[in-house]
Enzyme design. Structure first.
Site, PDB file in Angstrom:
ATOM      1  CG  HIS A 129      -2.040   0.945   1.184  1.00  0.00           C
ATOM      2  ND1 HIS A 129      -2.371   1.674   0.052  1.00  0.00           N
ATOM      3  CD2 HIS A 129      -2.936   1.328   2.140  1.00  0.00           C
ATOM      4  CE1 HIS A 129      -3.412   2.440   0.324  1.00  0.00           C
ATOM      5  NE2 HIS A 129      -3.767   2.253   1.571  1.00  0.00           N
ATOM      6  CD  GLN A 132      -2.332   5.208   4.710  1.00  0.00           C
ATOM      7  OE1 GLN A 132      -3.410   5.073   4.165  1.00  0.00           O
ATOM      8  NE2 GLN A 132      -2.086   6.189   5.586  1.00  0.00           N
ATOM      9  CG  ASP A 223      -3.578  -2.154   8.578  1.00  0.00           C
ATOM     10  OD1 ASP A 223      -4.667  -1.555   8.649  1.00  0.00           O
ATOM     11  OD2 ASP A 223      -3.207  -2.783   7.563  1.00  0.00           O
ATOM     12  CB  CYS A 263      -3.266   3.143   7.091  1.00  0.00           C
ATOM     13  SG  CYS A 263      -3.952   1.498   7.368  1.00  0.00           S
ATOM     14  NE  ARG A 291      -3.618   7.535   1.068  1.00  0.00           N
ATOM     15  CZ  ARG A 291      -4.451   6.504   0.895  1.00  0.00           C
ATOM     16  NH1 ARG A 291      -5.010   5.938   1.938  1.00  0.00           N
ATOM     17  NH2 ARG A 291      -4.686   6.013  -0.322  1.00  0.00           N
TER      18      ARG A 291
END
Ligand code: CP
Ligand code: NVA
Length: 306
Positions: A129, A132, A223, A263, A291
């Site tokens: 990812h 991110q 996460d 995130c 972001r």
């Protein structure tokens, strides 16, 4: 032309340059200045998984740069009915100026990119990812934490962990990862990261003990325990991840004034306690907002490489 599929393909200077462009654009935006750097450009956004932040930030971002976004859910396009990736790639990239993809297998975006005439951006795969992490590092810079950071990741060895390993290896900050037994990071990506880290001086360690990872860390992050696509494993994972919630007691082991990143989406009472998340809500929601800014930096940078 460059694609943005994983941080592995980028140098430290390139990563920092992308974030710098994002920070400049952020400053402009806060002063009401909009530069049409991607005027009349179209970003195709293929989503095979759900999203709040990635969709809103890319769609808003390209619009603020003078362009336009197409939201292409796999429920609506023929990709979801079996049209081959290589055909989809050739069609979409013949009409759009950039493509962002959120999908399951990382090999899907690699295949798409190999047939695409325009830059392809990884908006999350099962493996990585990277967008991110651009936002995460932008946030670390803004909060005055840089190469000297000691980042502790406590939780599942997943796409976020793999991306943290690549970022740490490239930029040179230390990373300690604690996962429960059976949920360790991908061995090949760990090995690759350790090789890259030799050049940057980053120390990456993996353990099954969250306390060892968090001790004296300057940043603590986690996460979800069950990523998109792992919904069926959720109940089992809640049992297996016992003792891995980042709560106030855990945060006490980190350095005084250590920051917490996530995130998002966050599952309170699982990977993080309500109190830690709300206690660090300023930085966590700045991270989410970044972001937008980081990805605008990325799109402008990719456009310049064409
Ligand atoms: N962090 C993140 O990528 O959020 P979304 O799944 O909402 O896009
Ligand atoms: N690891 C999570 C990240 C969500 C942004 C997932 O893949 O679902």
């Amino acid at each position: 032309m460059r694609h943005f599929l994983t941080l592995k393909d980028f140098t430290k200077d390139e990563i920092l340059e992308i974030i710098d462009i994002g920070l400049e654009i952020k400053k402009d935006l806060k002063n009401g200045i909009y530069k049409d750097e991607l005027k009349k450009q179209t970003l195709g956004m293929i989503f095979e998984k759900s999203s709040t932040r990635t969709r809103v930030s890319f769609e808003t971002g390209i619009f603020q740069l003078g362009g336009h976004a197409l939201f292409l859910s796999n429920r609506d396009i023929h990709l979801g009915r079996g049209e081959p990736v290589k055909d989809t790639a050739r069609v979409i990239s013949s009409m759009c100026d950039m493509v962002m993809i959120r999908t399951f297998k990382h090999s899907m975006i690699e295949e798409f990119a190999s047939y695409s005439k325009v830059p392809v951006i990884n908006g999350l795969t099962d493996t990585y990812h990277p967008v991110q992490l651009l936002a995460d590092y932008m946030t670390m810079i803004e909060y005055g934490i840089d190469e000297n950071a000691v980042v502790a990741y406590v939780g599942d060895g997943n796409n976020m962990t793999n991306s943290w390993m690549m970022l740490s290896a490239k930029l040179g900050f230390d990373l300690r990862i604690a996962t429960p037994k059976g949920y360790e990071v991908d061995g090949d990506i760990l090995e690759e990261s350790l090789k890259i880290a030799k050049g940057s001086g980053a120390k990456i360690i993996v353990t099954n003990d969250p306390k060892e990872a968090i001790h004296n860390a300057t940043i603590v992050t986690t996460d979800t325990w069950a990523s998109m696509g792992q919904e069926d494993e959720k109940e089992q994972r809640i049992k297996d991840f016992k003792g891995f919630m980042v709560d106030d007691l855990m945060m006490c082991l980190a350095k005084k004034n250590a920051k917490f990143l996530h995130c998002l989406p966050a599952y309170r009472g699982q990977e993080v306690s309500e109190s830690v998340l709300e206690g660090h809500s300023k930085i966590v929601f700045d991270e989410a907002e970044n972001r937008l800014h980081a990805q605008k930096g990325l799109m402008v940078w990719l456009n310049k490489q064409k």
